[in-house]
Design an enzyme around this catalytic site. Structure first.
Site, PDB file in Angstrom:
ATOM      1  N   SER A  45     -48.208 -31.085  53.857  1.00 26.52           N
ATOM      2  CA  SER A  45     -49.164 -32.159  53.578  1.00 26.52           C
ATOM      3  C   SER A  45     -48.760 -33.523  54.096  1.00 26.52           C
ATOM      4  O   SER A  45     -49.375 -34.521  53.720  1.00 26.52           O
ATOM      5  CB  SER A  45     -49.390 -32.262  52.065  1.00 26.52           C
ATOM      6  OG  SER A  45     -48.197 -32.726  51.422  1.00 26.52           O
ATOM      7  N   SER A 114     -44.309 -26.039  51.879  1.00 23.29           N
ATOM      8  CA  SER A 114     -44.534 -27.190  51.001  1.00 23.29           C
ATOM      9  C   SER A 114     -45.913 -27.091  50.334  1.00 23.29           C
ATOM     10  O   SER A 114     -46.162 -26.170  49.549  1.00 23.29           O
ATOM     11  CB  SER A 114     -44.365 -28.480  51.805  1.00 23.29           C
ATOM     12  OG  SER A 114     -44.251 -29.596  50.980  1.00 23.29           O
ATOM     13  N   PHE A 115     -46.822 -28.016  50.621  1.00 22.20           N
ATOM     14  CA  PHE A 115     -48.204 -27.939  50.138  1.00 22.20           C
ATOM     15  C   PHE A 115     -48.832 -26.593  50.486  1.00 22.20           C
ATOM     16  O   PHE A 115     -49.534 -25.972  49.665  1.00 22.20           O
ATOM     17  CB  PHE A 115     -48.970 -29.100  50.758  1.00 22.20           C
ATOM     18  CG  PHE A 115     -50.459 -28.976  50.826  1.00 22.20           C
ATOM     19  CD1 PHE A 115     -51.245 -29.213  49.723  1.00 22.20           C
ATOM     20  CD2 PHE A 115     -51.071 -28.652  52.039  1.00 22.20           C
ATOM     21  CE1 PHE A 115     -52.639 -29.121  49.804  1.00 22.20           C
ATOM     22  CE2 PHE A 115     -52.448 -28.560  52.131  1.00 22.20           C
ATOM     23  CZ  PHE A 115     -53.232 -28.791  51.004  1.00 22.20           C
ATOM     24  N   ASP A 235     -32.995 -30.736  50.403  1.00 20.87           N
ATOM     25  CA  ASP A 235     -34.415 -31.113  50.353  1.00 20.87           C
ATOM     26  C   ASP A 235     -34.631 -32.142  49.240  1.00 20.87           C
ATOM     27  O   ASP A 235     -34.392 -31.856  48.065  1.00 20.87           O
ATOM     28  CB  ASP A 235     -35.260 -29.866  50.089  1.00 20.87           C
ATOM     29  CG  ASP A 235     -36.761 -30.092  50.259  1.00 20.87           C
ATOM     30  OD1 ASP A 235     -37.204 -31.246  50.165  1.00 20.87           O
ATOM     31  OD2 ASP A 235     -37.476 -29.109  50.467  1.00 20.87           O
ATOM     32  N   HIS A 263     -36.175 -30.778  54.200  1.00 16.54           N
ATOM     33  CA  HIS A 263     -37.476 -30.166  53.933  1.00 16.54           C
ATOM     34  C   HIS A 263     -38.048 -29.461  55.161  1.00 16.54           C
ATOM     35  O   HIS A 263     -39.088 -28.824  55.063  1.00 16.54           O
ATOM     36  CB  HIS A 263     -38.438 -31.263  53.466  1.00 16.54           C
ATOM     37  CG  HIS A 263     -39.677 -30.775  52.812  1.00 16.54           C
ATOM     38  ND1 HIS A 263     -39.677 -29.968  51.693  1.00 16.54           N
ATOM     39  CD2 HIS A 263     -40.991 -30.985  53.108  1.00 16.54           C
ATOM     40  CE1 HIS A 263     -40.923 -29.703  51.328  1.00 16.54           C
ATOM     41  NE2 HIS A 263     -41.732 -30.297  52.173  1.00 16.54           N
TER      42      HIS A 263
END
Length: 283
Positions: A45, A114-115, A235, A263
């Protein structure tokens, strides 16, 4: 469906997925090899995020034996944005199901970053029959406090310096963060309509946004899928403890932690990441 733009690698083909004109990279296995299956890649995102921008180190490696489908999620990239400016996890998952239907895909493996990991978890819990294997990289999707780094990502206001600061947050080894990389992400974030959509997707308070993305733990615990959880030890956007919790919840899960990694596992350790992911998806 319309064809790709050879002059712009961000543009794949345009497909009507449930009424949404969707930019999708649909890559067949290379060297004429038989298709061993299909994998759906879901990007993260960050501002300027797109399917190609997130997965460009990964798509060629996976396409050695798999069909690879990587869409721009509505609100990002060159996929049509909703006219009402309303974005919800349910709408995003409905779009993914419509995309699979439009491509004639009954069942796919899913990789979420992630998202995109939160959407992968929701897709797998709400439509378990559509998912084969599941891989979650730096994944959101659990109920947890917004980290300072995630707050900075979602609170982005366009400038080259702001983008430089965000990309530095994503990578443990900031020597990987070149001016060209920052400029590409910055320019992508300032294309017409993109910042407006970004602010609509991730408004303040950010904690409410993250809570809406969370999938209840009791539902995650019902997942029957083989699941690979991948996380960077350093992260700062999604903490390692979230990956450990996913390992605890999902019965058929395994966890791989990359040291000296933030990340962006697929960029910081591309060869090891691709080898690990390919072995999991092809076994």
């Amino acid at each position: 469906m319309t064809g790709s733009d050879a002059s712009n690698p961000e543009i794949g083909t345009t497909l009507d997925a449930g009424g949404t004109a969707t930019n999708v990279h649909d890559v067949a296995p290379t060297h004429g090899r038989p298709v061993a299956g299909t994998v759906l890649l879901l990007h993260g995102s960050g501002p300027g995020a797109t399917a190609w921008g997130t997965w460009r180190p990964t798509i060629p490696a996976l396409a050695s034996g798999l069909r690879v489908v990587a869409p721009d999620i509505p609100g990002f990239g060159d996929t049509q944005r909703p006219a009402d400016g309303v974005y919800t996890p349910s709408h995003w998952v409905e779009h993914l199901v419509a995309l699979l239907d439009a491509l004639g895909l009954d069942r796919v493996s899913v990789v979420g970053n992630s998202f995109g990991g939160a959407l992968a978890l929701r897709l797998a819990t709400e439509h378990p029959d559509r998912v084969d294997r599941l891989a979650l990289m730096g994944s959101a999707g659990l109920s947890l406090p917004v980290t300072p780094s995630l707050g900075k990502v979602w609170g982005y206001r366009p400038s080259f310096d702001a983008m430089r600061g965000l990309v530095d947050l994503l990578a443990h080894d900031t020597s990987l963060v070149t001016d060209d990389l920052v400029r590409l992400r910055f320019e992508a974030s300032t294309l017409p309509g993109r910042q407006e959509a970004y602010e609509q997707m991730f408004p303040h308070p950010h904690q409410e946004v993250l809570d809406r993305l969370a999938v209840p733990e009791e539902r995650i615990a019902t997942l029957p899928h083989e699941t690979l959880v991948i996380h960077g030890r350093e992260d700062s956007v999604i903490p390692l403890s979230s990956a450990v919790r996913l390992l605890e919840l999902i019965g058929r899960a395994e966890l791989h932690v990359f040291g000296q990694c933030g990340h962006w596992t697929q960029f910081e350790h591309p060869e090891r990441f691709n080898t690990l992911l390919s072995a999991f998806l092809n076994r």
